[in-house]
Design an enzyme around this catalytic site. Structure first.
Site, PDB file in Angstrom:
ATOM      1  N   LYS A   1       0.838  -1.204   0.000  1.00 36.62           N
ATOM      2  CA  LYS A   1       0.000   0.000   0.000  1.00 36.62           C
ATOM      3  C   LYS A   1       0.871   1.251   0.000  1.00 36.62           C
ATOM      4  CE  LYS A   1      -3.857  -1.870   2.730  1.00 36.62           C
ATOM      5  NZ  LYS A   1      -4.926  -1.683   1.754  1.00 36.62           N
TER       6      LYS A   1
ATOM      7  N   ARG B   1     -10.229 -11.434   1.838  1.00 35.22           N
ATOM      8  CA  ARG B   1     -11.095 -12.473   1.269  1.00 35.22           C
ATOM      9  C   ARG B   1     -10.403 -13.838   1.246  1.00 35.22           C
ATOM     10  NH1 ARG B   1     -11.730  -8.948  -4.102  1.00 35.22           N
ATOM     11  NH2 ARG B   1     -11.204  -7.384  -2.549  1.00 35.22           N
TER      12      ARG B   1
HETATM   13  N1  BES Z   1      -8.043  -3.800   4.474  1.00 33.62           N
HETATM   14  C1  BES Z   1      -8.187  -3.360   3.139  1.00 33.62           C
HETATM   15  C2  BES Z   1      -9.452  -2.540   2.915  1.00 33.62           C
HETATM   16  C3  BES Z   1      -9.548  -1.245   3.664  1.00 33.62           C
HETATM   17  C4  BES Z   1      -9.135  -0.072   3.089  1.00 33.62           C
HETATM   18  C5  BES Z   1     -10.122  -1.202   4.909  1.00 33.62           C
HETATM   19  C6  BES Z   1      -9.260   1.114   3.779  1.00 33.62           C
HETATM   20  C7  BES Z   1     -10.247  -0.019   5.605  1.00 33.62           C
HETATM   21  C8  BES Z   1      -9.827   1.139   5.032  1.00 33.62           C
HETATM   22  C9  BES Z   1      -8.248  -4.554   2.198  1.00 33.62           C
HETATM   23  O1  BES Z   1      -7.472  -5.636   2.572  1.00 33.62           O
HETATM   24  C10 BES Z   1      -7.733  -4.095   0.885  1.00 33.62           C
HETATM   25  O2  BES Z   1      -6.585  -3.746   0.819  1.00 33.62           O
HETATM   26  N2  BES Z   1      -8.587  -4.095  -0.113  1.00 33.62           N
HETATM   27  C11 BES Z   1      -8.215  -3.678  -1.417  1.00 33.62           C
HETATM   28  C12 BES Z   1      -8.777  -4.662  -2.397  1.00 33.62           C
HETATM   29  C13 BES Z   1      -8.216  -4.528  -3.788  1.00 33.62           C
HETATM   30  C14 BES Z   1      -6.742  -4.832  -3.805  1.00 33.62           C
HETATM   31  C15 BES Z   1      -8.963  -5.451  -4.703  1.00 33.62           C
HETATM   32  C16 BES Z   1      -8.789  -2.294  -1.642  1.00 33.62           C
HETATM   33  O3  BES Z   1      -9.887  -2.008  -1.175  1.00 33.62           O
HETATM   34  O4  BES Z   1      -8.113  -1.495  -2.274  1.00 33.62           O
HETATM   35 MN    MN Z   2      -5.469  -5.412   1.927  1.00 32.01          MN
END
Ligand code: BES
Ligand code: MN
Ligand code: ZN
Length: 500
Positions: free
Chosen positions: A279, A353
């Protein structure tokens, strides 16, 4: 903070501050507020007449009593317009008033019950809202501050009721609200803790401690057991981390006569760096809260057991970190989940997931039904619904409706999202049964569709709390930081299932 119910007159209380209320537009207050006004020689009604007290929602006016009653201060809390009053406003007002008297230096406070007068709320419900709003609104996470400013805490908080007939209902309401709010605060603490402290190991210890308090069955599975069960999803995520993963199972049997057990499943990423699909560093610290789903189901168990609800509930948490390292899984990897289904990992940041796939399969193996999962699953859900509503996705409208209703009761909006078959296309992989990201568009829905593959025909609702698990500013009884959403919704849902 100690919270208790006192039978008596609010004007006679000797505390640092008493709290009364006022609807907007009311010139001559009645009830407890009227009694205090009289004891002050019309001091409150004069301030209303001069326009200094308006009764607007979230308005709190501190009036000094200068020896006319035993308490040195009265806080007059605005209830807003009577036509706009809701039970959730009772919580809000309680929170705002409690914070105002704390700020004024009060260590002891006494209040009347908001909403039980001309607003016509049932005394028990009003008292529950009062206790919830007060305890949630006063919450602070100050464990790591070595110099505490505004050090004052309210130690004694009394709810005062003159009418003996109402008092026992108020006692029940305060007790329930106390348990609900304390449990939401348990979840808040877990989420606010940094990931160097709140590791999967520590999270499991907390679950064991809570289970010990209420005599719940609890089991913590180690990596080896997960390997034996073939949990290739959670284990692939855990590969990159130096912290061992934990699989937590907590069971409460409140209805031995029933064969049905509600399943509560929580996403337990104690830190989500994104893994190799790392990230951006901005706001990455918020990912210490990627175990908010786990926190909420563990905290809900705390409340359900304490309230002795007549229902069987099992909570399941797959806890791990998602880290980049030489041992981490890589984009393009294919893994085999406990269900037997293979997954192409196109993005290691779609790790929630992967872990939930195995936990949901385990829930099926245990025969839990219905299953509610709670997860900070997608940024897309935050984009879609902001920080107000939790996204809800499911395969069973009856359970969905129960959750929406449970959310309404809690003042936690649960908003149903679409689940059309068409979205499933986006999760198709050329080389595995499914891939773990369907791309940007409809990201919250395709994530839910991914989970649906592992739930199969179990009645199920998935709550995506990515937008609601924490907030960057205060709102009513929700303070800055972790919100404790959707603990109270889960407890209400369990209660609803117990009744049906
Ligand atoms: N934990 C994150 C989602 C999240 C983002 C929760 C901001 C709370 C605040 C999750 O694991 C994630 O990174 N999701 C990705 C999915 C994508 C890579 C398909 C996302 O939402 O960008
Ligand atoms: Mn994630
Ligand atoms: Zn995550």
């Amino acid at each position: 903070m100690n919270i208790k119910v006192i039978r008596g007159d609010i004007t006679a209380q000797k505390v640092d501050a008493i709290i009364v209320n006022l609807f907007e537009g009311v010139q001559q207050p009645g009830g407890g507020t009227g009694a205090v006004d009289q004891a002050l020689g019309g001091g409150i009604s004069q301030l209303i007449a001069s326009g200094e007290i308006k009764g607007k929602i979230n308005e709190v006016t501190i009036v000094h009593t200068l020896g006319r009653i035993p308490s040195p201060r009265v806080a007059v809390a605005g209830l807003g317009k009577q036509t706009e009053f809701t039970p959730d406003r009772a919580r809000q007002v309680a929170a705002v008033a409690a914070r105002a008297v704390r700020k004024a230096g009060a260590k002891t406070a006494a209040t009347i019950t908001h909403g039980a007068g001309i607003a016509g709320m049932e005394p028990e419900a009003a008292a529950q809202a009062l206790a919830e709003g007060t305890i949630l609104g006063l919450y602070r996470f100050r464990k790591y501050l070595t110099k505490k400013e505004n050090d004052n805490d309210i130690e004694e908080f009394s709810v005062v009721e003159r009418d003996e007939e109402k008092a026992s209902a108020i006692e029940r309401g305060v007790n329930a609200g106390h348990i609900m709010a304390d449990s939401a605060n348990v979840a808040r603490d877990l989420v606010n803790e940094p990931s160097n402290y709140m590791t999967p190991t520590r999270l499991a210890e907390v679950a064991v401690d809570i289970a010990g308090c209420w005599l719940l069955e609890v089991q913590v599975m180690e990596r080896e057991e997960m390997e034996k069960l073939g949990m290739g999803g959670i284990l692939a995520v855990a590969k990159g981390s130096a912290e061992p993963p934990k699989f937590i199972v907590m069971s409460y049997k409140g209805d031995p006569s029933s064969v049905k057990t509600l399943g509560l499943v929580g996403k337990g990423l104690t830190f989500d760096s994104g893994g190799i699909s790392i990230k951006p560093s901005e706001h990455m610290e918020e990912m210490k809260g990627d175990m908010a789903g786990a926190a909420s189901v563990i905290a809900a168990m705390n409340a359900i057991a304490q309230l002795r609800l007549k229902v069987n509930v099992t909570a399941l948490v797959g806890a791990t970190e998602n880290m980049p390292s030489g041992t981490a899984q890589k984009p393009g990897d294919i893994l085999k989940t406990m269900s037997g289904k293979t997954v192409e990992v196109v993005n290691t940041d779609a790790e929630g997931r992967l872990t939930l796939a195995d936990v949901l399969t385990y829930a099926r193996k245990l025969g839990l039904s219905p299953v509610i999962d709670v997860a900070t699953l997608t940024g897309a859900c935050h984009i879609a619904l902001g920080d107000v509503c939790t996204g809800a996705f499911g395969n069973n409208q009856d359970i969905m409706n129960k959750l929406i209703e449970a959310g309404e009761q809690a003042g936690e909006c649960v908003w149903q999202m679409p689940m059309m078959e068409e979205y499933k296309q986006q999760n198709k992989s050329d080389i595995a049964d499914i891939k773990n990201s369907g791309g940007r568009y409809g990201g919250a829905i395709t994530a839910a569709q991914f989970l649906a593959e592992f739930v199969e025909d179990t009645p199920w609702v998935h709550l995506d709390i990515a937008g609601t698990f924490m907030r960057d500013k205060e709102r009513g009884y929700l303070v800055k930081g972790a919100t404790g959403v959707p603990v109270r919704t889960l407890v209400n849902a369990a209660r609803g299932l117990a009744a049906s």
